[in-house]
Enzyme design. Structure first.
Site, PDB file in Angstrom:
ATOM      1  N   ASP A 173       0.851  -1.191   0.000  1.00 56.14           N
ATOM      2  CA  ASP A 173       0.000   0.000   0.000  1.00 56.14           C
ATOM      3  C   ASP A 173       0.888   1.244   0.000  1.00 56.14           C
ATOM      4  OD1 ASP A 173      -3.223   0.502   1.046  1.00 56.14           O
ATOM      5  OD2 ASP A 173      -1.819   2.186   1.113  1.00 56.14           O
ATOM      6  N   ASN A 188     -13.050  -3.155   2.383  1.00 59.28           N
ATOM      7  CA  ASN A 188     -13.999  -2.072   2.593  1.00 59.28           C
ATOM      8  C   ASN A 188     -14.956  -1.989   1.406  1.00 59.28           C
ATOM      9  OD1 ASN A 188     -12.633  -1.324   4.962  1.00 59.28           O
ATOM     10  ND2 ASN A 188     -11.177  -0.077   3.802  1.00 59.28           N
ATOM     11  N   GLY A 192     -15.592   2.842   3.911  1.00 59.98           N
ATOM     12  CA  GLY A 192     -14.230   3.358   3.790  1.00 59.98           C
ATOM     13  C   GLY A 192     -13.556   3.058   2.474  1.00 59.98           C
ATOM     14  N   GLN A 193     -14.320   2.569   1.485  1.00 58.58           N
ATOM     15  CA  GLN A 193     -13.706   2.254   0.187  1.00 58.58           C
ATOM     16  C   GLN A 193     -13.403   3.540  -0.581  1.00 58.58           C
ATOM     17  OE1 GLN A 193     -16.024  -0.382  -2.324  1.00 58.58           O
ATOM     18  NE2 GLN A 193     -14.366  -0.610  -3.807  1.00 58.58           N
ATOM     19  N   HIS A 199     -10.312  -4.949  -3.236  1.00 58.95           N
ATOM     20  CA  HIS A 199      -8.968  -5.235  -2.729  1.00 58.95           C
ATOM     21  C   HIS A 199      -9.063  -5.674  -1.280  1.00 58.95           C
ATOM     22  CE1 HIS A 199      -9.993  -0.965  -2.499  1.00 58.95           C
ATOM     23  NE2 HIS A 199      -9.407  -0.950  -1.313  1.00 58.95           N
ATOM     24  N   HIS A 254      -7.057  -5.725   2.183  1.00 59.46           N
ATOM     25  CA  HIS A 254      -5.921  -5.192   2.923  1.00 59.46           C
ATOM     26  C   HIS A 254      -5.376  -6.301   3.821  1.00 59.46           C
ATOM     27  CE1 HIS A 254      -6.915  -0.781   2.375  1.00 59.46           C
ATOM     28  NE2 HIS A 254      -8.113  -1.296   2.146  1.00 59.46           N
TER      29      HIS A 254
HETATM   30  P1  5GP Z   1      -9.713   1.538   0.465  1.00 59.39           P
HETATM   31  O1  5GP Z   1      -9.799   2.837   1.213  1.00 59.39           O
HETATM   32  O2  5GP Z   1     -10.423   1.645  -0.880  1.00 59.39           O
HETATM   33  O3  5GP Z   1     -10.163   0.346   1.244  1.00 59.39           O
HETATM   34  O4  5GP Z   1      -8.181   1.288   0.195  1.00 59.39           O
HETATM   35  C1  5GP Z   1      -7.488   1.854  -0.877  1.00 59.39           C
HETATM   36  C2  5GP Z   1      -6.028   1.763  -0.543  1.00 59.39           C
HETATM   37  O5  5GP Z   1      -5.301   1.976  -1.732  1.00 59.39           O
HETATM   38  C3  5GP Z   1      -5.556   2.804   0.455  1.00 59.39           C
HETATM   39  O6  5GP Z   1      -4.988   2.140   1.586  1.00 59.39           O
HETATM   40  C4  5GP Z   1      -4.531   3.624  -0.318  1.00 59.39           C
HETATM   41  O7  5GP Z   1      -3.425   4.009   0.474  1.00 59.39           O
HETATM   42  C5  5GP Z   1      -4.128   2.678  -1.422  1.00 59.39           C
HETATM   43  N1  5GP Z   1      -3.723   3.316  -2.652  1.00 59.39           N
HETATM   44  C6  5GP Z   1      -4.366   4.306  -3.320  1.00 59.39           C
HETATM   45  N2  5GP Z   1      -3.734   4.615  -4.462  1.00 59.39           N
HETATM   46  C7  5GP Z   1      -2.659   3.780  -4.531  1.00 59.39           C
HETATM   47  C8  5GP Z   1      -1.616   3.627  -5.492  1.00 59.39           C
HETATM   48  O8  5GP Z   1      -1.548   4.289  -6.535  1.00 59.39           O
HETATM   49  N3  5GP Z   1      -0.675   2.678  -5.219  1.00 59.39           N
HETATM   50  C9  5GP Z   1      -0.727   1.912  -4.090  1.00 59.39           C
HETATM   51  N4  5GP Z   1       0.245   1.013  -3.916  1.00 59.39           N
HETATM   52  N5  5GP Z   1      -1.707   2.029  -3.167  1.00 59.39           N
HETATM   53  C10 5GP Z   1      -2.652   2.965  -3.387  1.00 59.39           C
END
Ligand code: 5GP
Ligand code: ZN
Length: 113
Positions: A29, A86, A92-93, A99, A101
């Site tokens: 991440d 999420n 929180g998505q 994906h 985590h």
């Molecule tokens: P969500 O909030 O949708 O559950 O998680 C999205 C995750 O993607 C976040 O933890 C954020 O830090 C990560 N993220 C967003 N953009 C990028 C990216 O361009 N590269 C990587 N490696 N992680 C990303």
């Protein structure tokens, strides 16, 4: 497809890959919330958990099995770790490609905020 995770899959955007096979990609991440914070994604674009179909059952299983295997490789399987998916705004998505985590390497509190 204007999806950052699809761009990571096809190499248009860089990432620190920790695992890849025909169906799954795992990478660090960008904004880690634990000493190890890896995202495990299907190579198939699926926007949210709500869009999963019966035919995706094995794929979701692969995500979970990849998380368990990586936890062992990173060395925190026995201490413990967390996997989270999420869904939509209240969940929180922020990226619209499902994906998982994988967070490990420190004690994690419950419940999450
Ligand atoms: P969500 O909030 O949708 O559950 O998680 C999205 C995750 O993607 C976040 O933890 C954020 O830090 C990560 N993220 C967003 N953009 C990028 C990216 O361009 N590269 C990587 N490696 N992680 C990303
Ligand atoms: Zn995508």
């Amino acid at each position: 497809m204007d999806c950052i995770f699809c761009k990571i899959i096809n190499g248009e955007l860089p990432s620190k890959v920790v695992y890849e096979d025909d169906h799954v990609l795992a990478f660090h991440d960008l904004s880690p919330q634990a000493p190890t914070h890896v995202l495990i994604i299907p190579k198939k674009h699926i926007s949210t958990l709500n869009d999963l179909q019966d035919e995706d059952a094995a794929l979701v299983g692969r995500l979970q099995l990849t998380a368990a295997r990586l936890a062992k490789e990173f060395g925190f399987a026995e201490d413990g770790y967390r996997v989270v998916m999420n869904c939509n705004e209240a969940g929180g998505q922020t990226v619209w490609h499902i994906h998982m985590h994988l967070l490990g390497g420190r004690a994690l509190t419950w419940p999450p905020g």
